[in-house]
Design a protein around this motif. Structure first.
Motif, mmCIF file in Angstrom:
data_model
loop_
_atom_site.group_PDB
_atom_site.id
_atom_site.type_symbol
_atom_site.label_atom_id
_atom_site.label_comp_id
_atom_site.label_asym_id
_atom_site.label_seq_id
_atom_site.Cartn_x
_atom_site.Cartn_y
_atom_site.Cartn_z
ATOM 1 N N ALA A 1 -22.517 -18.022 35.257
ATOM 2 C CA ALA A 1 -23.615 -17.757 35.521
ATOM 3 C C ALA A 1 -24.020 -16.266 35.485
ATOM 4 C CB ALA A 1 -24.343 -18.303 36.945
ATOM 5 N N ARG A 2 -25.309 -15.747 35.155
ATOM 6 C CA ARG A 2 -25.607 -14.578 34.795
ATOM 7 C C ARG A 2 -26.742 -13.962 35.779
ATOM 8 N NH1 ARG A 2 -22.169 -11.481 34.092
ATOM 9 N NH2 ARG A 2 -23.627 -9.976 33.638
ATOM 10 N N THR B 1 -28.781 -19.479 34.185
ATOM 11 C CA THR B 1 -29.289 -19.415 35.326
ATOM 12 C C THR B 1 -29.300 -20.594 36.198
ATOM 13 O OG1 THR B 1 -30.909 -17.870 34.201
ATOM 14 C CG2 THR B 1 -31.824 -18.752 36.212
ATOM 15 N N VAL B 2 -28.812 -20.346 37.336
ATOM 16 C CA VAL B 2 -29.022 -21.290 38.602
ATOM 17 C C VAL B 2 -29.904 -20.995 39.679
ATOM 18 C CG1 VAL B 2 -26.487 -21.796 38.133
ATOM 19 C CG2 VAL B 2 -27.063 -20.150 39.728
ATOM 20 N N THR B 3 -30.404 -22.139 40.187
ATOM 21 C CA THR B 3 -31.058 -22.115 41.404
ATOM 22 C C THR B 3 -30.531 -22.794 42.634
ATOM 23 O OG1 THR B 3 -32.409 -24.234 40.914
ATOM 24 C CG2 THR B 3 -33.289 -21.824 39.883
ATOM 25 N N SER B 4 -30.970 -22.471 43.890
ATOM 26 C CA SER B 4 -30.197 -23.387 45.087
ATOM 27 C C SER B 4 -31.375 -23.686 46.043
ATOM 28 C CB SER B 4 -29.260 -22.419 45.441
ATOM 29 O OG SER B 4 -29.791 -21.066 45.913
ATOM 30 N N GLY B 5 -30.826 -24.355 46.829
ATOM 31 C CA GLY B 5 -31.591 -24.690 48.025
ATOM 32 C C GLY B 5 -30.440 -25.184 49.155
ATOM 33 N N LEU C 1 -26.772 -26.674 44.232
ATOM 34 C CA LEU C 1 -26.651 -25.914 43.175
ATOM 35 C C LEU C 1 -27.358 -26.402 41.849
ATOM 36 C CD1 LEU C 1 -25.935 -22.872 41.904
ATOM 37 C CD2 LEU C 1 -23.676 -24.237 41.381
ATOM 38 N N SER C 2 -28.445 -25.895 41.046
ATOM 39 C CA SER C 2 -28.949 -26.415 40.124
ATOM 40 C C SER C 2 -29.194 -25.742 38.957
ATOM 41 C CB SER C 2 -30.297 -26.907 40.513
ATOM 42 O OG SER C 2 -30.491 -27.699 41.762
ATOM 43 N N SER D 1 -33.719 -17.946 43.793
ATOM 44 C CA SER D 1 -34.185 -18.761 45.054
ATOM 45 C C SER D 1 -35.368 -18.192 45.331
ATOM 46 C CB SER D 1 -32.979 -18.282 45.932
ATOM 47 O OG SER D 1 -33.162 -18.897 47.074
ATOM 48 N N SER D 2 -36.144 -19.038 46.386
ATOM 49 C CA SER D 2 -37.321 -18.815 46.764
ATOM 50 C C SER D 2 -37.414 -19.447 48.233
ATOM 51 C CB SER D 2 -38.445 -19.460 45.901
ATOM 52 O OG SER D 2 -38.459 -20.766 45.953
#
Length: 218
Positions: A146-147, A112-116, A102-103, A151-152
């Motif tokens: 977070a709102r 806003t967060v991103t993940s892998g 979680l980043s 991801s991608s």
């Protein structure tokens, strides 16, 4: 493994624990690294030419392990409100099966967060990929505020696409990958608290302290 209470005071992420169904997610501690290294030597992909292949996985196993250990230590030292990554190891039945990261960048302003994530090959097809992502989203939305969660995945990575859709993500355009290694077309995904599809299993979150919130800008 129980982290020494003194280490939790020194590094609050070590106190973070997520439990969902058969899964437990928590930041990797040094005592976990031998098991983590052994996992990295095992297969993750059925097809070595898969578009889902991580650039770091293309190295020889021992190089892969050395780089991964350096990466884990670097993430710990790099946590700040401006940018952070929480690398959550994922255990099923007491056995490490993969990782869910979680980043965020400037989380206090962007929310806003991103993940892998990845799972070792013998853990595929059991619903773990969806559940670990859902547990991470419960942490991000319900406990950190977070709102948006972005991801991608490489076009052609049907398994990752399926996990994203099962969690309520919607397609959000495409881009060319920016990570090292082969440049591939990626599909972007977006989920918000309103569109999040929660797991049927309850998610328990421990260790979100005031000290951790300060570190993350939450």
């Amino acid at each position: 493994m129980t982290t020494h209470p003194g280490l939790v005071i020194l590094h609050p992420p070590f106190g973070l624990v997520l439990r969902a169904g058969a899964l437990t997610l928590r930041p990797l501690a040094d005592a976990d690294l031998p098991e983590y290294a052994a996992l990295l030597r095992r297969p993750i992909f059925e097809d070595p030419e898969s578009p889902a292949m991580f650039w770091w996985y293309q190295e020889q196993p021992e190089v892969r392990v050395r780089n991964a250990l350096s990466f884990q230590w670097r993430l710990r030292s790099g946590i700040s409100p401006e940018e952070w990554t929480l690398p959550l190891g994922t255990w099923a039945g007491g056995r490490l099966i993969g990782c869910q990261d979680l980043s965020a960048v400037r989380f206090a302003e962007r929310r806003t967060v991103t993940s892998g994530s990845w799972l070792t090959l013998d853990a595929h097809g059991k619903g773990y990929g969806t559940l670990m992502r859902q547990a991470m989203l419960v942490l991000a939305f319900d406990h950190l505020g977070a709102r948006r969660a972005e991801s991608s995945a490489a076009v052609g990575n049907d398994a990752s696409f399926g996990v994203s859709r099962a969690c309520g993500y919607a397609e959000d355009g495409t881009r060319m990958s920016t990570l090292p290694g082969r440049v591939v077309l990626e599909q972007r995904f977006l989920v918000t608290p309103e569109t999040f599809r929660r797991p049927s299993a309850p998610v328990q979150v421990e260790g979100v302290t005031d000290q951790l919130r300060v570190m993350l800008g939450a």
